[in-house]
Scaffold this motif. Structure first.
Motif, PDB file in Angstrom:
ATOM      1  N   GLY A 136      -4.362  10.837  15.993  1.00 56.29           N
ATOM      2  CA  GLY A 136      -4.381  10.091  14.744  1.00 56.29           C
ATOM      3  C   GLY A 136      -3.579  10.732  13.637  1.00 56.29           C
ATOM      4  N   TRP A 137      -2.468  11.385  14.006  1.00 51.19           N
ATOM      5  CA  TRP A 137      -1.635  12.095  13.036  1.00 51.19           C
ATOM      6  C   TRP A 137      -0.372  11.324  12.663  1.00 51.19           C
ATOM      7  N   MET A 138      -0.113  10.185  13.307  1.00 48.37           N
ATOM      8  CA  MET A 138       1.105   9.443  13.042  1.00 48.37           C
ATOM      9  C   MET A 138       0.798   8.222  12.178  1.00 48.37           C
ATOM     10  N   GLU A 139       1.263   8.261  10.945  1.00 54.71           N
ATOM     11  CA  GLU A 139       1.047   7.150  10.031  1.00 54.71           C
ATOM     12  C   GLU A 139       2.021   6.016  10.388  1.00 54.71           C
ATOM     13  N   GLU A 140       1.480   4.817  10.549  1.00 52.81           N
ATOM     14  CA  GLU A 140       2.302   3.687  11.010  1.00 52.81           C
ATOM     15  C   GLU A 140       3.139   3.110   9.872  1.00 52.81           C
ATOM     16  N   PRO A 141       4.452   2.955  10.089  1.00 54.13           N
ATOM     17  CA  PRO A 141       5.291   2.330   9.057  1.00 54.13           C
ATOM     18  C   PRO A 141       5.062   0.826   9.018  1.00 54.13           C
ATOM     19  N   PRO A 142       5.463   0.165   7.922  1.00 55.67           N
ATOM     20  CA  PRO A 142       5.333  -1.299   7.855  1.00 55.67           C
ATOM     21  C   PRO A 142       6.100  -1.951   9.003  1.00 55.67           C
ATOM     22  N   GLN A 143       5.624  -3.100   9.447  1.00 53.64           N
ATOM     23  CA  GLN A 143       6.291  -3.774  10.556  1.00 53.64           C
ATOM     24  C   GLN A 143       6.324  -5.280  10.313  1.00 53.64           C
ATOM     25  N   ALA A 144       7.144  -5.939  11.109  1.00 59.10           N
ATOM     26  CA  ALA A 144       7.289  -7.394  10.979  1.00 59.10           C
ATOM     27  C   ALA A 144       5.979  -8.091  11.356  1.00 59.10           C
ATOM     28  N   ALA A 145       5.796  -9.299  10.832  1.00 60.18           N
ATOM     29  CA  ALA A 145       4.600 -10.085  11.169  1.00 60.18           C
ATOM     30  C   ALA A 145       4.627 -10.463  12.643  1.00 60.18           C
ATOM     31  N   ASP A 146       3.458 -10.387  13.293  1.00 60.33           N
ATOM     32  CA  ASP A 146       3.324 -10.775  14.702  1.00 60.33           C
ATOM     33  C   ASP A 146       3.104 -12.298  14.747  1.00 60.33           C
ATOM     34  N   ARG A 147       4.185 -13.071  14.917  1.00 56.99           N
ATOM     35  CA  ARG A 147       4.106 -14.515  14.839  1.00 56.99           C
ATOM     36  C   ARG A 147       3.269 -15.111  15.981  1.00 56.99           C
ATOM     37  N   VAL A 154       0.850  -1.184   0.000  1.00 62.73           N
ATOM     38  CA  VAL A 154       0.000   0.000   0.000  1.00 62.73           C
ATOM     39  C   VAL A 154       0.896   1.248   0.000  1.00 62.73           C
ATOM     40  N   VAL A 155       0.476   2.276  -0.739  1.00 68.87           N
ATOM     41  CA  VAL A 155       1.231   3.529  -0.793  1.00 68.87           C
ATOM     42  C   VAL A 155       0.846   4.382   0.414  1.00 68.87           C
ATOM     43  N   PRO A 156       1.818   4.859   1.196  1.00 68.06           N
ATOM     44  CA  PRO A 156       1.490   5.713   2.343  1.00 68.06           C
ATOM     45  C   PRO A 156       0.704   6.952   1.901  1.00 68.06           C
ATOM     46  N   GLU A 157      -0.148   7.441   2.787  1.00 69.42           N
ATOM     47  CA  GLU A 157      -0.937   8.631   2.457  1.00 69.42           C
ATOM     48  C   GLU A 157      -0.056   9.867   2.434  1.00 69.42           C
ATOM     49  N   GLY A 158       0.867   9.963   3.393  1.00 72.44           N
ATOM     50  CA  GLY A 158       1.732  11.137   3.459  1.00 72.44           C
ATOM     51  C   GLY A 158       0.926  12.396   3.735  1.00 72.44           C
ATOM     52  N   TYR A 159       1.307  13.498   3.077  1.00 69.37           N
ATOM     53  CA  TYR A 159       0.642  14.790   3.282  1.00 69.37           C
ATOM     54  C   TYR A 159       0.067  15.261   1.959  1.00 69.37           C
ATOM     55  N   THR A 160      -1.188  15.660   1.991  1.00 65.92           N
ATOM     56  CA  THR A 160      -1.934  15.973   0.775  1.00 65.92           C
ATOM     57  C   THR A 160      -2.363  17.437   0.773  1.00 65.92           C
ATOM     58  N   GLY A 161      -3.192  17.783  -0.215  1.00 66.21           N
ATOM     59  CA  GLY A 161      -3.704  19.146  -0.299  1.00 66.21           C
ATOM     60  C   GLY A 161      -4.504  19.566   0.923  1.00 66.21           C
ATOM     61  N   LYS A 162      -4.979  18.584   1.706  1.00 67.89           N
ATOM     62  CA  LYS A 162      -5.727  18.901   2.934  1.00 67.89           C
ATOM     63  C   LYS A 162      -4.827  19.510   4.006  1.00 67.89           C
ATOM     64  N   ASP A 163      -3.509  19.316   3.850  1.00 67.95           N
ATOM     65  CA  ASP A 163      -2.568  19.758   4.883  1.00 67.95           C
ATOM     66  C   ASP A 163      -1.939  21.114   4.598  1.00 67.95           C
ATOM     67  N   VAL A 164      -2.372  21.776   3.539  1.00 68.97           N
ATOM     68  CA  VAL A 164      -1.837  23.106   3.224  1.00 68.97           C
ATOM     69  C   VAL A 164      -2.973  24.024   2.797  1.00 68.97           C
ATOM     70  N   ASN A 165      -2.915  25.261   3.246  1.00 69.54           N
ATOM     71  CA  ASN A 165      -3.873  26.293   2.839  1.00 69.54           C
ATOM     72  C   ASN A 165      -3.089  27.373   2.086  1.00 69.54           C
ATOM     73  N   LYS A 166      -3.083  27.258   0.768  1.00 72.67           N
ATOM     74  CA  LYS A 166      -2.288  28.196  -0.042  1.00 72.67           C
ATOM     75  C   LYS A 166      -2.889  29.602  -0.055  1.00 72.67           C
ATOM     76  N   GLU A 167      -4.128  29.716   0.438  1.00 74.17           N
ATOM     77  CA  GLU A 167      -4.786  31.022   0.496  1.00 74.17           C
ATOM     78  C   GLU A 167      -4.475  31.763   1.798  1.00 74.17           C
ATOM     79  N   ALA A 168      -3.788  31.099   2.718  1.00 77.79           N
ATOM     80  CA  ALA A 168      -3.468  31.739   4.011  1.00 77.79           C
ATOM     81  C   ALA A 168      -2.569  32.948   3.788  1.00 77.79           C
ATOM     82  N   PRO A 169      -2.731  33.990   4.608  1.00 76.41           N
ATOM     83  CA  PRO A 169      -1.875  35.177   4.475  1.00 76.41           C
ATOM     84  C   PRO A 169      -0.400  34.834   4.723  1.00 76.41           C
TER      85      PRO A 169
END
Length: 315
Positions: free
Chosen positions: A298-309, A50-65
């Motif tokens: 809920g701001w920390m995206e979890e990186p891939p991890q080892a299988a929980d055996r 899966v491709v991480p979400e990262g930071y998108t247009g929702k995270d920037v307001n280009k109209e801000a002063p």
């Protein structure tokens, strides 16, 4: 995560930049990072991940002063190129696959190019302060006394700082001057009360580190240069989401930890090591608390991890 963050910040800077040279530098780097994000996505997709979400247009307001002035945007990008070049060099050494190594080499080349352009422009404008200058040695010398490593004895004078120590202290001064301005701006515009208080705490920590570094330089009769790091306007409308600002703060905290670890390892006076270790402890506590805030909201995206055996075995 790092590159999508940088794209969002560059989008805001590009929107408000009125200097054609600066705009060209930022636009060139934005174009390169856009291609790099696509390359990273291709790697994930090709591997069936899966491709991480990262930071998108929702995270920037280009109209801000305008929130930053006086070249702060350049100082920020210069700092980010330093941070990311260090990370990517580390990642390159950890990589085994040829295509991944080639990718990191490309990342580093792109950052070096932008860093050189920004540094040259700041020097030309006369707003990037040079670090302290020391006399050049005329002959090779060897350390002949163990007191060279001592700085804890209050009854004996400490030796003056060597060039390695001066360089490390100055870099910390420069980074924390920018960090102070950044935390000031984030505290001014953050929407969440918890993150607002956290950024205010970060500002005080950066100021504390700056004072410590200045005092150490003064002890060796080295006048700490007055570092310019741009200005903050009176705007209270945030151009960035709290999620994005917390990520930037966490990244700089991690960089500060690694920088002070490096400084502690290469300092040859034990009092410097003690002071740097104290800063590391404070920075670690700060970074850890920031991580807790990110998880709570809920701001920390979890990186891939080892299988929980053990879990798989139970199932």
């Amino acid at each position: 995560m790092e590159k999508t963050m940088l794209l969002r910040v560059l989008e805001y800077f590009l929107e408000l930049s009125n200097d054609e040279v600066v705009k060209s530098i930022f636009q060139n780097h934005y174009n390169k990072e856009t291609l790099n994000v696509k390359a990273i996505k291709t790697v994930f997709e090709r591997e069936g991940a899966v491709v991480p979400e990262g930071y998108t247009g929702k995270d920037v307001n280009k109209e801000a002063p305008r929130l930053y002035d006086g070249g702060f945007d350049l100082f920020f990008i210069r700092t980010m190129t330093e941070v990311l070049m260090g990370l990517y060099t580390l990642h390159l050494g950890m990589s085994y696959r040829k295509d991944i190594r080639q990718l990191y080499n490309r990342f580093i080349d792109d950052l070096q190019d932008t860093s050189n352009q920004v540094t040259e422009y700041l020097l030309e404008q006369g707003i990037l302060i040079h670090p302290p200058i020391v006399p050049l040695p005329k002959e090779v010398e060897y350390v002949d006394k163990t007191s060279y490593m001592s700085g804890m004895n209050i009854l004996k004078p400490k030796r003056v700082l060597n060039t390695v120590e001066i360089g490390l202290l100055y870099q910390s001064l420069e980074i924390n001057a920018i960090g102070t301005q950044l935390m000031t701006s984030f505290a001014q515009v953050a929407e969440n009360d918890q993150s607002k208080k956290y950024f205010a705490r970060g500002k005080e920590l950066a100021k504390q580190v700056t004072t410590t570094m200045q005092d150490i330089l003064l002890e060796s009769d080295i006048h700490p240069p007055s570092i310019w790091a741009g200005e903050i306007t009176e705007s209270t409308l945030s151009p960035f989401s709290d999620k994005l600002m917390m990520y930037i703060t966490n990244m700089l905290s991690v960089f500060s930890l690694s920088g002070n670890t490096f400084g502690s390892a290469f300092s040859m006076r034990n009092d410097l090591t003690l002071k740097l270790n104290k800063i590391m402890k404070d920075t670690f506590d700060f970074a850890e608390d920031g991580g807790k805030i990110m998880i709570e909201h809920g701001w920390m995206e979890e990186p891939p991890q080892a299988a929980d055996r053990r879990k798989l075995s139970k199932e």
